[in-house]
Design an enzyme around this catalytic site. Sequence first.
Site, mmCIF file in Angstrom:
data_model
loop_
_atom_site.group_PDB
_atom_site.id
_atom_site.type_symbol
_atom_site.label_atom_id
_atom_site.label_comp_id
_atom_site.label_asym_id
_atom_site.label_seq_id
_atom_site.Cartn_x
_atom_site.Cartn_y
_atom_site.Cartn_z
ATOM 1 N N ARG A 4 0.825 -1.221 0.000
ATOM 2 C CA ARG A 4 0.000 0.000 0.000
ATOM 3 C C ARG A 4 0.851 1.260 0.000
ATOM 4 O O ARG A 4 0.444 2.300 0.533
ATOM 5 C CB ARG A 4 -0.962 0.012 1.197
ATOM 6 C CG ARG A 4 -2.022 -1.073 1.142
ATOM 7 C CD ARG A 4 -2.978 -0.968 2.316
ATOM 8 N NE ARG A 4 -3.932 -2.057 2.322
ATOM 9 C CZ ARG A 4 -4.591 -2.494 3.406
ATOM 10 N NH1 ARG A 4 -4.367 -1.925 4.566
ATOM 11 N NH2 ARG A 4 -5.451 -3.489 3.313
ATOM 12 N N ARG A 6 -3.402 6.217 0.876
ATOM 13 C CA ARG A 6 -4.026 7.256 1.695
ATOM 14 C C ARG A 6 -3.091 8.008 2.626
ATOM 15 O O ARG A 6 -3.436 9.096 3.075
ATOM 16 C CB ARG A 6 -5.144 6.633 2.542
ATOM 17 C CG ARG A 6 -6.316 6.123 1.723
ATOM 18 C CD ARG A 6 -7.297 5.349 2.592
ATOM 19 N NE ARG A 6 -6.708 4.113 3.067
ATOM 20 C CZ ARG A 6 -7.309 3.305 3.953
ATOM 21 N NH1 ARG A 6 -8.478 3.649 4.454
ATOM 22 N NH2 ARG A 6 -6.714 2.178 4.332
ATOM 23 N N ARG A 28 -7.696 11.856 -4.675
ATOM 24 C CA ARG A 28 -8.910 11.195 -4.198
ATOM 25 C C ARG A 28 -10.053 12.193 -4.015
ATOM 26 O O ARG A 28 -11.233 11.839 -4.146
ATOM 27 C CB ARG A 28 -8.588 10.481 -2.886
ATOM 28 C CG ARG A 28 -9.620 9.537 -2.389
ATOM 29 C CD ARG A 28 -9.852 8.338 -3.284
ATOM 30 N NE ARG A 28 -10.826 7.470 -2.650
ATOM 31 C CZ ARG A 28 -12.133 7.676 -2.659
ATOM 32 N NH1 ARG A 28 -12.638 8.693 -3.335
ATOM 33 N NH2 ARG A 28 -12.955 6.864 -2.021
ATOM 34 N N ASP A 36 -6.915 -2.765 -6.927
ATOM 35 C CA ASP A 36 -7.555 -3.295 -5.727
ATOM 36 C C ASP A 36 -7.826 -4.778 -5.932
ATOM 37 O O ASP A 36 -8.111 -5.203 -7.053
ATOM 38 C CB ASP A 36 -8.868 -2.553 -5.438
ATOM 39 C CG ASP A 36 -9.375 -2.843 -4.032
ATOM 40 O OD1 ASP A 36 -10.177 -3.791 -3.878
ATOM 41 O OD2 ASP A 36 -8.974 -2.156 -3.083
ATOM 42 N N TYR A 43 -15.097 -11.821 0.881
ATOM 43 C CA TYR A 43 -15.692 -10.513 0.570
ATOM 44 C C TYR A 43 -16.998 -10.680 -0.206
ATOM 45 O O TYR A 43 -17.978 -9.970 0.034
ATOM 46 C CB TYR A 43 -14.722 -9.672 -0.263
ATOM 47 C CG TYR A 43 -13.752 -8.851 0.544
ATOM 48 C CD1 TYR A 43 -14.177 -7.732 1.245
ATOM 49 C CD2 TYR A 43 -12.398 -9.180 0.579
ATOM 50 C CE1 TYR A 43 -13.285 -6.963 1.977
ATOM 51 C CE2 TYR A 43 -11.487 -8.421 1.312
ATOM 52 C CZ TYR A 43 -11.940 -7.313 2.003
ATOM 53 O OH TYR A 43 -11.062 -6.560 2.733
#
Length: 366
Positions: free
Chosen positions: A30, A34, A43, A81, A160
């Site tokens: 990652r 973020r 974003r 992703d 998921y």
Amino acid sequence: MTDFPPLKNDLIIRAALGEKTERAPVWVMRQAGRYLPEFREERRKHDFFTICRTPELATLVTLQPIDRYDGLLDAAIIFSDILVIPQALGLVVEMVPEKGPVLPNPLVVPEDIDTKLQKNVDVYQELGYVFKAITMTRKALNGRVPLLGFIGAPWTLMAYMIEGGGSNTLSKAKTWLFRYPEAAKRLLQKITDVAVDFLIGQIIAGAQMVQVFESWGGELSPHDFTTFSLPYVAQIAERVKAKLKLDGITPVPMTIFCKGSWYALESLSSIGYDTVSLDWTVDPVYAKSITKGRVTLQGNMDPSVLYGDHDTIRATVRKMLETFGTSERYIVNLGHGILPTVDPENMKVFLETVHSVGLQLNGAIA
């Protein structure tokens, strides 16, 4: 395959293949995301999956940490992703602020495999945007570092797809394992088939190394892991390499990361992957004793150490490098993805320390 600029830094490739290196290479799961203010700026302008599906934006974001930490990272990983595979299979996936991924119409009963999912998935049609982003990013990197591709592993994606998002217990997904085991295996195989095609497409598009993320592997008992995870991740490594060789394409190094599955280390080091990535709960000495040099190890600093002061970060990195070794069969990483509230300067201290201590331990500098 496309002609790409020559690679200037092949440290991570050599380490993955078991060759000696002048220092241990480093990248971070990652690393594009973020915690970086430049990513948050993008974003604010674009939806998460819009960035994933727009090759120019995915390239821009993938390069952000490479540019910010110029010369300190030894690999880029394509911005995407793991849940693009469920999307390709026909499920809606939304990225909800402060909540994460949500699948509003998850699988509930075995019949949903046939009614909610596409029977045949053409990855070039459904996921071609990822391939375009990889090719574009590989060219934009201009050989600075290798580009990594990745997928989610079948059990993690299945969870998921049934839970409808994250879960503390995975009770709905586990219900399938114990109430509908044959249907669960059919679903896992369906995901596996798409995963194999998707990874092959990423490699053809320009990925120079790939990683399989079994993020929820540790939620399974050893027996259930052997039944519902291991056969499918093993199949991925075997089938991807076999198909590439059949097509005259040199296979790239492959990494498996099964978070929490410390009990499976011996098996994971014997199923065709070049590198096994470790979470922070695995002792390096134990991992080395179990894997016996069959694979390169990757990891495994607790991501939360990056909330510590600089001296703590430096001391933790030094201890990690001293234990793993720095010249053979080791790639530095965190034990999971970097957390979104980490100070980017602390990431820089981590990377700088990997370089300086790695060179010291290898005797390259006084």
